[in-house]
Design a protein around this motif. Structure first.
Motif, PDB file in Angstrom:
ATOM      1  N   HIS A   1       0.168 -11.238  13.686  1.00 17.89           N
ATOM      2  CA  HIS A   1      -0.015 -10.268  14.765  1.00 17.89           C
ATOM      3  C   HIS A   1      -0.159  -8.888  14.127  1.00 17.89           C
ATOM      4  CE1 HIS A   1       0.224  -8.397  18.666  1.00 17.89           C
ATOM      5  NE2 HIS A   1       1.095  -7.550  18.160  1.00 17.89           N
ATOM      6  N   VAL A   2      -1.136  -8.129  14.584  1.00 27.08           N
ATOM      7  CA  VAL A   2      -1.400  -6.799  14.052  1.00 27.08           C
ATOM      8  C   VAL A   2      -1.032  -5.767  15.104  1.00 27.08           C
ATOM      9  CG1 VAL A   2      -3.148  -5.249  13.095  1.00 27.08           C
ATOM     10  CG2 VAL A   2      -3.278  -7.719  12.643  1.00 27.08           C
ATOM     11  N   SER A   3      -0.103  -4.879  14.748  1.00 26.63           N
ATOM     12  CA  SER A   3       0.248  -3.748  15.619  1.00 26.63           C
ATOM     13  C   SER A   3      -0.659  -2.599  15.221  1.00 26.63           C
ATOM     14  CB  SER A   3       1.713  -3.347  15.437  1.00 26.63           C
ATOM     15  OG  SER A   3       2.544  -4.398  15.863  1.00 26.63           O
ATOM     16  N   ASN A   4      -1.467  -2.168  16.166  1.00 27.26           N
ATOM     17  CA  ASN A   4      -2.484  -1.164  15.890  1.00 27.26           C
ATOM     18  C   ASN A   4      -2.326   0.013  16.849  1.00 27.26           C
ATOM     19  OD1 ASN A   4      -4.785   0.194  15.115  1.00 27.26           O
ATOM     20  ND2 ASN A   4      -6.202  -1.217  16.124  1.00 27.26           N
TER      21      ASN A   4
ATOM     22  N   PRO B   1      -3.918   2.262   9.786  1.00 22.08           N
ATOM     23  CA  PRO B   1      -2.605   2.604  10.341  1.00 22.08           C
ATOM     24  C   PRO B   1      -1.880   1.399  10.936  1.00 22.08           C
ATOM     25  CG  PRO B   1      -4.258   3.010  12.008  1.00 22.08           C
ATOM     26  CD  PRO B   1      -4.984   2.467  10.779  1.00 22.08           C
ATOM     27  N   ARG B   2      -2.355   0.226  10.599  1.00 17.87           N
ATOM     28  CA  ARG B   2      -1.849  -1.001  11.215  1.00 17.87           C
ATOM     29  C   ARG B   2      -0.699  -1.592  10.419  1.00 17.87           C
ATOM     30  NH1 ARG B   2      -6.905  -0.488  10.601  1.00 17.87           N
ATOM     31  NH2 ARG B   2      -7.026  -1.839   8.785  1.00 17.87           N
ATOM     32  N   SER B   3       0.179  -2.321  11.116  1.00 17.19           N
ATOM     33  CA  SER B   3       1.221  -3.101  10.450  1.00 17.19           C
ATOM     34  C   SER B   3       1.098  -4.542  10.926  1.00 17.19           C
ATOM     35  CB  SER B   3       2.613  -2.530  10.726  1.00 17.19           C
ATOM     36  OG  SER B   3       2.873  -2.505  12.099  1.00 17.19           O
ATOM     37  N   LEU B   4       1.419  -5.464  10.017  1.00 16.06           N
ATOM     38  CA  LEU B   4       1.244  -6.881  10.292  1.00 16.06           C
ATOM     39  C   LEU B   4       2.579  -7.598  10.345  1.00 16.06           C
ATOM     40  CD1 LEU B   4      -1.517  -5.904   9.031  1.00 16.06           C
ATOM     41  CD2 LEU B   4      -1.827  -8.264   8.337  1.00 16.06           C
ATOM     42  N   GLN B   5       2.649  -8.584  11.235  1.00  8.98           N
ATOM     43  CA  GLN B   5       3.805  -9.468  11.327  1.00  8.98           C
ATOM     44  C   GLN B   5       3.282 -10.887  11.146  1.00  8.98           C
ATOM     45  OE1 GLN B   5       5.732  -9.911  15.156  1.00  8.98           O
ATOM     46  NE2 GLN B   5       7.681 -10.306  14.151  1.00  8.98           N
TER      47      GLN B   5
ATOM     48  N   ALA C   1       0.805  -1.219   0.000  1.00 11.16           N
ATOM     49  CA  ALA C   1       0.000   0.000   0.000  1.00 11.16           C
ATOM     50  C   ALA C   1       0.842   1.275   0.000  1.00 11.16           C
ATOM     51  CB  ALA C   1      -0.942   0.000   1.201  1.00 11.16           C
ATOM     52  N   GLN C   2       1.927   1.286   0.754  1.00  9.32           N
ATOM     53  CA  GLN C   2       2.681   2.538   0.877  1.00  9.32           C
ATOM     54  C   GLN C   2       3.232   3.032  -0.455  1.00  9.32           C
ATOM     55  OE1 GLN C   2       2.664   4.407   3.863  1.00  9.32           O
ATOM     56  NE2 GLN C   2       3.139   5.881   2.260  1.00  9.32           N
TER      57      GLN C   2
ATOM     58  N   GLU D   1      -6.454  -8.262   6.110  1.00  6.58           N
ATOM     59  CA  GLU D   1      -5.714  -6.999   6.148  1.00  6.58           C
ATOM     60  C   GLU D   1      -4.452  -7.130   5.305  1.00  6.58           C
ATOM     61  OE1 GLU D   1      -5.360  -5.074   9.964  1.00  6.58           O
ATOM     62  OE2 GLU D   1      -6.982  -6.294  10.775  1.00  6.58           O
ATOM     63  N   LEU D   2      -4.010  -6.005   4.746  1.00 11.04           N
ATOM     64  CA  LEU D   2      -2.827  -6.000   3.889  1.00 11.04           C
ATOM     65  C   LEU D   2      -1.558  -6.266   4.683  1.00 11.04           C
ATOM     66  CD1 LEU D   2      -3.437  -2.869   1.634  1.00 11.04           C
ATOM     67  CD2 LEU D   2      -3.789  -5.266   1.043  1.00 11.04           C
TER      68      LEU D   2
END
Length: 175
Positions: free
Chosen positions: A133-136, A112-116, A71-72, A105-106
């Motif tokens: 794991h989603v860092s939100n 605004p989330r990032s995934l591991q 996405a970025q 999720e992407l």
């Protein structure tokens, strides 16, 4: 006290058999070794599609890829867009494009989330489990997506649980 010292000295079986997927491992599909098809919905995002080989090694090619839109880079190239685009959801696919599961999720970033994503243990080149794991940073805080477990008889990864955010069906491939 002596028992505590012994427990700390032993490696965790879960951590030693699990690997984390790095976004740096992801590349345009052909460069990542994925030659399978992309669904029509992915066409508008083709320059931003990445294939992430899962469990590939120098000895064996990947049997599983995560297809996702980064996405970025898309957002950087389209600064005038004010609404979050309707990106296709990431898919776990085989070399021929057969979908084994979907992420809601992407990866690695779904504003605004990032995934591991972590996976393991491996059996014949396929991870037995996939954990995300989603860092939100929002008020709801961090969470995990439903655990995906490989079910050979169904030739699919099946969600083992629902969460507050997602149902098992959210992890199922589109029809």
């Amino acid at each position: 006290m002596a028992l505590l010292g012994c427990a700390q000295a032993l490696p965790s079986p879960a951590s030693s058999s699990f690997h984390t997927l790095s976004p740096a491992q992801c590349a345009p599909p052909a460069k990542a070794g994925y030659d399978g098809p992309l669904a029509a919905a992915w066409g508008a995002y083709k320059p931003y599609v990445r294939a992430c080989p899962i469990a590939a090694s120098g000895k064996a090619p990947a049997k599983l890829w995560l297809l996702t839109v980064f996405a970025q880079p898309y957002l950087d190239d389209h600064p005038g867009e004010t609404a979050w685009p309707d990106f296709p959801r990431p898919l776990l696919v085989t070399a021929d494009g057969h979908c084994l599961a979907r992420l809601p999720e992407l990866f690695p970033f779904d504003e605004p989330r990032s995934l591991q994503l972590s996976y393991g243990p491996l059996l014949d080149g396929m991870p037995n489990e996939i954990r995300v794991h989603v860092s939100n940073p929002a008020a709801g805080g961090d969470y995990d997506l439903p655990l995906l477990r490989w079910v050979p008889s169904q030739h699919a990864y099946i969600a083992q649980n629902a969460t507050d955010e997602y149902t098992k069906d959210d992890m199922t491939c589109p029809i």
